[in-house]
Design a protein around this motif. Sequence first.
Motif, mmCIF file in Angstrom:
data_model
loop_
_atom_site.group_PDB
_atom_site.id
_atom_site.type_symbol
_atom_site.label_atom_id
_atom_site.label_comp_id
_atom_site.label_asym_id
_atom_site.label_seq_id
_atom_site.Cartn_x
_atom_site.Cartn_y
_atom_site.Cartn_z
ATOM 1 N N ILE A 32 0.772 -1.305 -0.125
ATOM 2 C CA ILE A 32 0.122 0.182 -0.087
ATOM 3 C C ILE A 32 0.761 1.305 0.099
ATOM 4 O O ILE A 32 0.669 2.333 -0.826
ATOM 5 C CB ILE A 32 -0.901 -0.098 1.151
ATOM 6 C CG1 ILE A 32 -2.121 -1.126 0.994
ATOM 7 C CG2 ILE A 32 -1.858 1.444 1.575
ATOM 8 C CD1 ILE A 32 -2.982 -1.246 2.074
ATOM 9 N N PHE A 33 2.130 1.315 0.786
ATOM 10 C CA PHE A 33 2.953 2.268 0.700
ATOM 11 C C PHE A 33 3.499 2.693 -0.590
ATOM 12 O O PHE A 33 3.616 3.593 -0.990
ATOM 13 C CB PHE A 33 3.960 2.174 1.878
ATOM 14 C CG PHE A 33 4.890 3.298 2.173
ATOM 15 C CD1 PHE A 33 4.522 4.507 2.533
ATOM 16 C CD2 PHE A 33 6.088 3.228 1.491
ATOM 17 C CE1 PHE A 33 5.550 5.740 2.505
ATOM 18 C CE2 PHE A 33 7.190 4.329 1.602
ATOM 19 C CZ PHE A 33 6.559 5.354 2.276
ATOM 20 N N ILE A 40 1.656 9.281 -6.102
ATOM 21 C CA ILE A 40 2.098 10.642 -5.826
ATOM 22 C C ILE A 40 3.333 10.901 -6.835
ATOM 23 O O ILE A 40 3.293 12.116 -7.487
ATOM 24 C CB ILE A 40 2.914 10.760 -4.421
ATOM 25 C CG1 ILE A 40 1.761 10.563 -3.382
ATOM 26 C CG2 ILE A 40 3.719 12.205 -4.454
ATOM 27 C CD1 ILE A 40 2.390 10.606 -1.948
ATOM 28 N N ALA A 41 3.917 10.055 -7.571
ATOM 29 C CA ALA A 41 4.774 10.241 -8.446
ATOM 30 C C ALA A 41 4.324 10.661 -9.823
ATOM 31 O O ALA A 41 4.863 11.258 -10.732
ATOM 32 C CB ALA A 41 6.025 9.153 -8.637
ATOM 33 N N MET A 42 3.134 10.182 -10.034
ATOM 34 C CA MET A 42 2.530 10.287 -11.441
ATOM 35 C C MET A 42 1.927 12.018 -11.359
ATOM 36 O O MET A 42 1.469 12.145 -12.571
ATOM 37 C CB MET A 42 1.302 9.431 -11.522
ATOM 38 C CG MET A 42 1.703 7.959 -11.667
ATOM 39 S SD MET A 42 0.569 6.800 -11.782
ATOM 40 C CE MET A 42 -0.768 7.104 -12.949
ATOM 41 N N THR A 50 4.542 18.076 -4.435
ATOM 42 C CA THR A 50 3.210 17.650 -4.645
ATOM 43 C C THR A 50 2.786 17.122 -2.964
ATOM 44 O O THR A 50 1.758 17.193 -2.258
ATOM 45 C CB THR A 50 3.228 16.148 -5.042
ATOM 46 O OG1 THR A 50 3.706 16.401 -6.623
ATOM 47 C CG2 THR A 50 1.956 15.307 -5.176
ATOM 48 N N ILE A 51 4.093 16.642 -2.054
ATOM 49 C CA ILE A 51 3.638 16.389 -0.616
ATOM 50 C C ILE A 51 3.350 17.587 0.001
ATOM 51 O O ILE A 51 2.345 17.435 0.930
ATOM 52 C CB ILE A 51 5.083 15.656 -0.168
ATOM 53 C CG1 ILE A 51 5.605 14.563 -0.794
ATOM 54 C CG2 ILE A 51 4.961 15.393 1.464
ATOM 55 C CD1 ILE A 51 4.515 13.315 -0.678
ATOM 56 N N LYS A 52 3.952 18.649 -0.266
ATOM 57 C CA LYS A 52 3.520 19.930 0.352
ATOM 58 C C LYS A 52 2.124 20.172 0.027
ATOM 59 O O LYS A 52 1.284 20.668 1.073
ATOM 60 C CB LYS A 52 4.385 21.029 0.077
ATOM 61 C CG LYS A 52 6.006 21.275 0.691
ATOM 62 C CD LYS A 52 6.646 22.312 0.002
ATOM 63 C CE LYS A 52 8.027 22.213 0.471
ATOM 64 N NZ LYS A 52 8.900 23.205 -0.101
ATOM 65 N N PHE A 53 1.660 20.091 -0.964
ATOM 66 C CA PHE A 53 0.341 20.341 -1.459
ATOM 67 C C PHE A 53 -0.489 19.416 -0.666
ATOM 68 O O PHE A 53 -1.697 19.763 -0.373
ATOM 69 C CB PHE A 53 0.221 19.941 -2.922
ATOM 70 C CG PHE A 53 -1.212 20.449 -3.474
ATOM 71 C CD1 PHE A 53 -1.834 21.589 -3.614
ATOM 72 C CD2 PHE A 53 -2.016 19.256 -3.849
ATOM 73 C CE1 PHE A 53 -3.125 21.750 -4.001
ATOM 74 C CE2 PHE A 53 -3.307 19.361 -4.328
ATOM 75 C CZ PHE A 53 -3.798 20.745 -4.521
ATOM 76 N N ILE A 54 -0.283 18.128 -0.695
ATOM 77 C CA ILE A 54 -1.250 17.208 -0.002
ATOM 78 C C ILE A 54 -1.428 17.601 1.443
ATOM 79 O O ILE A 54 -2.639 17.252 2.040
ATOM 80 C CB ILE A 54 -0.811 15.663 -0.098
ATOM 81 C CG1 ILE A 54 -0.736 15.262 -1.830
ATOM 82 C CG2 ILE A 54 -1.264 14.770 0.732
ATOM 83 C CD1 ILE A 54 -0.119 13.922 -1.895
#
Length: 58
Positions: A32-33, A40-42, A50-54
């Motif tokens: 799952i991880f 996320i990479a897509m 992307t991580i900051k946006f999430i």
Amino acid sequence: MLYVFLLITIGSLIFAFKLKKPLLLSLPFVSIFAYMIVQIAMVPLGFFETIKFIFQLR
């Protein structure tokens, strides 16, 4: 995709008890991880952006 994760979980349970290797029980969490990292990479932004946006979503 849900069926793939269910199949991984059931297979992991069966092999963990049959082979007596409790480390196999971590396989569903790892899969799952890995799926989350691939999704996320897509995203066309950079990985950290992307991580900051999430995490800024409320």
